[in-house]
Design a protein around this motif. Structure first.
Motif, PDB file in Angstrom:
ATOM      1  N   ASN A   2       0.785  -1.140  -0.165  1.00 25.51           N
ATOM      2  CA  ASN A   2       0.245   0.117   0.013  1.00 25.51           C
ATOM      3  C   ASN A   2       0.980   1.039   0.068  1.00 25.51           C
ATOM      4  N   THR A   3       0.324   2.376  -0.608  1.00 25.89           N
ATOM      5  CA  THR A   3       0.974   3.705  -0.496  1.00 25.89           C
ATOM      6  C   THR A   3       0.294   4.176   0.875  1.00 25.89           C
ATOM      7  N   PRO A   4       1.165   5.095   1.699  1.00 24.54           N
ATOM      8  CA  PRO A   4       0.954   5.630   2.785  1.00 24.54           C
ATOM      9  C   PRO A   4      -0.683   6.173   2.907  1.00 24.54           C
ATOM     10  N   GLU A  13      -4.126  -8.571   4.213  1.00 30.49           N
ATOM     11  CA  GLU A  13      -3.532  -7.298   4.769  1.00 30.49           C
ATOM     12  C   GLU A  13      -4.248  -6.656   5.990  1.00 30.49           C
ATOM     13  N   LEU A  14      -5.544  -6.527   5.991  1.00 28.60           N
ATOM     14  CA  LEU A  14      -6.483  -5.997   7.210  1.00 28.60           C
ATOM     15  C   LEU A  14      -6.283  -7.082   8.381  1.00 28.60           C
ATOM     16  N   ALA A  20      -1.475  -6.514  14.447  1.00 27.63           N
ATOM     17  CA  ALA A  20      -0.433  -5.413  14.789  1.00 27.63           C
ATOM     18  C   ALA A  20      -0.992  -4.630  15.968  1.00 27.63           C
ATOM     19  N   GLU A  21      -2.391  -3.853  15.596  1.00 28.04           N
ATOM     20  CA  GLU A  21      -3.149  -3.183  16.563  1.00 28.04           C
ATOM     21  C   GLU A  21      -3.282  -3.839  17.886  1.00 28.04           C
ATOM     22  N   LEU A  57     -11.210  -9.008  13.872  1.00 23.57           N
ATOM     23  CA  LEU A  57     -10.373  -9.859  13.530  1.00 23.57           C
ATOM     24  C   LEU A  57     -11.245 -11.230  13.343  1.00 23.57           C
ATOM     25  N   ASP A  58     -12.139 -11.554  14.014  1.00 18.08           N
ATOM     26  CA  ASP A  58     -12.953 -12.545  13.902  1.00 18.08           C
ATOM     27  C   ASP A  58     -13.889 -12.483  12.549  1.00 18.08           C
ATOM     28  N   ALA A  59     -14.352 -11.211  12.158  1.00 20.94           N
ATOM     29  CA  ALA A  59     -14.855 -11.179  11.134  1.00 20.94           C
ATOM     30  C   ALA A  59     -14.063 -11.193   9.890  1.00 20.94           C
ATOM     31  N   VAL A  60     -12.770 -10.877   9.973  1.00 19.82           N
ATOM     32  CA  VAL A  60     -11.921 -10.947   8.771  1.00 19.82           C
ATOM     33  C   VAL A  60     -11.782 -12.596   8.503  1.00 19.82           C
ATOM     34  N   VAL A  61     -11.356 -13.296   9.800  1.00 22.15           N
ATOM     35  CA  VAL A  61     -11.220 -14.828   9.588  1.00 22.15           C
ATOM     36  C   VAL A  61     -12.245 -15.471   9.038  1.00 22.15           C
TER      37      VAL A  61
END
Length: 66
Positions: A2-4, A13-14, A20-21, A57-61
């Motif tokens: 990604n660009t900044p 990536e999400l 990380a958060e 995170l649960d939703a992304v998984v």
């Protein structure tokens, strides 16, 4: 990559951003010299934020499995 400021472009990536958060959210805060009422308020906000990250995170998984 990604660009900044562009944000994640895929679920993977999400997921990495959320993980990380969670690491950052789980680190203890420095509270020396801070009134106890403020420490408790900040900790409550941090707990809510961390809970929201776990939900995301649960939703992304779940989406990755579909």
């Amino acid at each position: 990559m990604n660009t900044p400021g562009s944000g994640p472009t895929s679920l993977h990536e999400l997921k990495l951003v959320v993980l990380a958060e969670l690491v950052i959210a789980g680190q203890p805060e420095r509270t020396a010299g801070v009134p106890m009422e403020e420490v408790l308020f900040v900790r409550l906000d941090a707990d809510r934020y961390e809970l929201g990250l776990h939900g995301l995170l649960d939703a992304v998984v779940a989406l990755e499995r579909n």
